[in-house]
Design an enzyme around this catalytic site. Structure first.
Site, PDB file in Angstrom:
ATOM      1  N   SER A 274       0.848  -1.199   0.000  1.00  0.00           N
ATOM      2  CA  SER A 274       0.000   0.000   0.000  1.00  0.00           C
ATOM      3  C   SER A 274       0.878   1.241   0.000  1.00  0.00           C
ATOM      4  O   SER A 274       1.983   1.216   0.549  1.00  0.00           O
ATOM      5  CB  SER A 274      -0.887   0.033   1.244  1.00  0.00           C
ATOM      6  N   ASP A 275       0.414   2.313  -0.619  1.00  0.00           N
ATOM      7  CA  ASP A 275       1.098   3.577  -0.374  1.00  0.00           C
ATOM      8  C   ASP A 275       0.950   3.855   1.120  1.00  0.00           C
ATOM      9  O   ASP A 275       0.102   3.275   1.797  1.00  0.00           O
ATOM     10  CB  ASP A 275       0.521   4.712  -1.243  1.00  0.00           C
TER      11      ASP A 275
END
Ligand code: BGC
Length: 744
Positions: A274-275
């Site tokens: 995930s960012d």
């Protein structure tokens, strides 16, 4: 056994329990020189099966989320090491504290700063991308990073996106061709590239929640091809899920983007990360494609800063669901299999090179990319090259002549071992002429999340610059944007298309007192140029990293002939850009949704199709020499799907200097039964020729690359019939059109 383990760890080795099929020692901290060697696929999967059977539920869950700002857990008991990540993409970022965004203050983490990816794209040189990827991968390896958070390949949709400088321009074909060698180069080191930000993160404004509404065709034809190439041809080992939503679903839990397209259609077998802070729910992340959750903050009810990693969506809440049986253990095993695979490719690979940093070869690569990427936009009365001669006085004016550009910009900020400023570069290069400097204007200091007010006396700065310009023979204005908030920087978009800090007015004043003004723009974005007619030359010099000043000086002085080509169009006015033309719903949106109303017509596709003249077109870039493209033809007239069209061109350097040119092939289908842009890039080749030299070159164009995405059948379709191939050295400078036919 414990004694043995402790003793081995001290020697930098890890003991794996003697599990059937697993060699006794993992390769983790054993540093090997020599080329990268991974495990054969079947052996790797066999070992993963064994590890999966030995890991506890808790150990597996612990591998699916962060344990610090930039690392995730292994399983010490089984000799499975931690994973360490770093930004990306222009060099390896300085060390960050375990739990906070502050820099750790190490003294051994300075690195080589490479030019920004916009500059790399402007080289149109896949070999340069390979060298860039390999070098930055070597630095990552030396710094003990397993995953490099880059490259970024979000498409340049409009000139206000604060992060355009980190991406590879507006054309999906160009970005796809450049990202593959970058990824391969990084991964040659046993370091995973993490291709970001998947997908449609084309604005920083409201990036944390904006929902992108885009047509299926634009998604497939414009926004996904570079990601697809990175995965299917570059074999990227990881990918970063973006902050925004697409069609109502967060990118980090997006069934269509992650499970269906990425892992399904493209066969991605790596890890979705995930960012930082982009995950939003346990079930969503668990079921819809996320593998490692990073950066989730402590700011949620009931979460204390002390134990907040346990509260990640893929931490305790995940574990509870697995224990209750509301989530199947197979879901967890799927993620851990991918993570272990990434580990076997990186930190547990049998052999990885040692890596190196700050070495002359990396500086050479940084310099080469910088010089190849600088784009000469305008050159009247042969303003450039500016010859070094006795008696010549050059007034260098502008803050960007001295400002450090590796600092700022957000997560891509670097701690460069050194950075040659444009002024230093010019002072080194010019030995006979006299160089005088005035700052001319001032910006505030760097802060990634706010604008810092300017403290300087701007009137006096301007006055001093005008006086200097008046007395000089020529003026080199070195300005543009910088890496401050609201400029080329993560976290916000630009607020204006024009140059900031009063530079337009200053340029106006300078051109009044001196007719010989050349502008060197340092930016990662297009800017308005109301002063264009009044200056003699304009050079687009990007953010060039450690070797910036030397590269700029060498091109200005003529030691190097400019050969970069614009990887995105410069509109005359902001509203000439396709995304902006449709008003606020199309950009920036209403804060909830943004509709990509221009559809396929991104960048030059818009200018061409709508017959709007850009300020500077995609693919444009001048040279100090002249090139002629002659005898342009295709090897045949008729082709079928699966064939390759060979476009043949004789290119001659007809001027008086050695130099490189980029021959570009665009394709269009005049009588298509679906809407199509007038023409689209489908092939290019960069060629270096000595003065007077000629060469017959071939540019291959795959017939299957002429396909469009057919929405009714949800598949690619190659239309039969006639196509036009446009061959030239810029999207607005076509030397010849060739008609070919695609048959059954
Ligand atoms: C950025 C990513 C970056 C990450 C870690 C995020 O804010 O969007 O590009 O890799 O932070 O620094």
């Amino acid at each position: 056994m414990r004694m043995l383990q402790r003793w081995m760890r001290r020697l930098g080795m890890t003991l794996l329990l003697p599990v059937a099929g697993i060699t006794l020692l993992s390769a983790q901290p054993v540093q090997c020189t020599g080329p990268y060697r991974g495990l054969p696929e079947d052996e790797m999967e066999r070992r993963i099966d064994t590890l999966l059977s030995r890991l506890t539920l808790e150990e597996k869950v612990a591998m699916c989320h962060a344990q610090s700002k930039f690392s995730s857990k292994g399983a010490e008991r089984l000799g499975i090491p931690e994973l360490w990540m770093s930004d990306g993409p222009h060099g390896v970022r300085a060390e960050i504290m375990w739990d906070s965004w502050l820099y750790a203050g190490w003294t051994n983490d300075s690195i080589t700063a490479f030019p920004a990816l916009t500059c790399l794209a402007a080289t149109f040189d896949p070999a340069a991308a390979r060298a860039y990827g390999r070098s930055v991968g070597e630095e990552a390896r030396y710094r003990h990073k397993d995953i490099l958070l880059g490259p970024g390949v979000n498409i340049y949709r409009h000139p206000l996106n604060g992060r355009n400088f980190e991406y590879m321009g507006e054309d999906p074909f160009l970005a796809a061709r450049m990202v593959v060698p970058y990824v391969q180069g990084v991964q040659e080191n046993g370091v995973a590239a993490c291709v970001k930000h998947y997908a449609l993160n084309n604005q920083e404004r409201w990036r944390g929640h904006i929902n992108v509404q885009v047509s299926e065709r634009a998604l497939r034809e414009i926004y996904l091809p570079a990601f697809r190439a990175a995965v299917t041809r570059g074999h990227a080992w990881s990918i970063m899920a973006a902050y925004n939503k697409v069609d109502g679903a967060w990118c980090s839990e997006n069934e269509m983007l992650l499970n269906k397209i990425l892992k399904g259609e493209w066969g991605f077998d790596g890890v979705v990360i995930s960012d930082w802070g982009a995950a939003h729910s346990t079930r969503g992340a668990a079921l819809h494609g996320l593998d490692i959750e990073m950066g989730t903050g402590p700011g949620r009810p009931g979460v204390s800063p002390k134990n907040y990693y346990d509260h990640y969506y893929l931490a305790n809440p995940f574990l509870e669901e697995l224990k209750k049986g509301t989530l199947d253990v197979k879901v967890l095993d799927g993620k851990v299999r991918r993570i272990l695979r990434l580990m076997y490719r990186t930190t547990m690979a049998p052999q990885r090179p040692l890596g190196r940093k700050n070495n002359p070869e990396h500086l050479d690569v940084a310099y080469r990319v910088a010089t190849e990427g600088i784009v000469l936009l305008k050159n009247e009365r042969r303003f450039f090259p500016l010859e070094d001669k006795e008696g010549l006085t050059i007034a260098v004016i502008g803050e960007n002549a001295v400002k450090k550009m590796t600092v700022g910009g957000g997560s891509s900020e670097l701690k460069a071992r050194f950075e040659i400023s444009p002024l230093q570069g010019l002072q080194n290069a010019y030995r006979k002429a006299t160089i005088r400097y005035a700052q001319g204007y001032a910006s505030g200091k760097y802060a990634w999340d706010r604008e810092v007010p300017v403290e300087a006396d701007t009137d006096s700065l301007r006055e001093a610059a005008v006086q200097l310009a008046q007395k000089a023979d020529v003026v080199l204005f070195i300005g543009g944007l910088n890496k401050n908030h609201f400029q080329d920087c993560e976290g916000a978009d630009r607020r204006q298309y024009g140059l900031p800090f009063g530079q337009d007015a200053l340029l106006d004043a300078l051109t009044r007192v001196n007719p010989h003004v050349g502008v060197i723009l340092i930016s990662g974005n297009a800017v308005a140029m109301p002063w264009l007619d009044k200056v003699e030359g304009v050079m687009q010099a990007w953010y060039l990293g450690s070797m910036a000043g030397k590269a700029i000086a060498d091109v200005v002085e003529g030691t190097v002939n400019p050969s970069g080509k614009l990887p995105f169009s410069f509109p005359k006015r902001l509203k000439d850009n396709g995304a902006i033309a449709f008003g606020r719903t199309s950009y920036p949106g209403d804060s909830i949704n943004v509709q990509y109303k221009e559809g396929l017509l991104v960048g030059y596709r818009w200018f061409d199709t709508k017959k709007i003249e850009p300020l500077f077109a995609f693919g444009h870039g001048l040279s100090y020499t002249t090139f002629r493209l002659l005898d342009i033809k295709s090897d045949r007239k008729k082709y079928a799907s699966g064939d390759t069209i060979c476009v043949l061109v004789t290119i001659t350097n007809s001027g008086d200097r050695d130099g490189a040119e980029v021959v570009q092939v665009y394709a269009g289908k005049p009588d298509s039964h679906v809407m199509r842009p007038l023409k689209e890039l489908k092939g290019f080749r960069r060629v270096f020729l000595k003065k007077g030299e000629s060469r017959r070159i071939v540019i291959p164009v795959a017939v299957d690359d002429l396909a469009y995405w057919d929405e009714p059948s949800h598949d690619w379709k190659v239309e039969q019939g006639d196509y036009l191939l446009y061959v030239g050295n810029a999207s607005d400078n076509i030397a010849r059109k060739i008609r070919i036919t695609v048959g059954p």
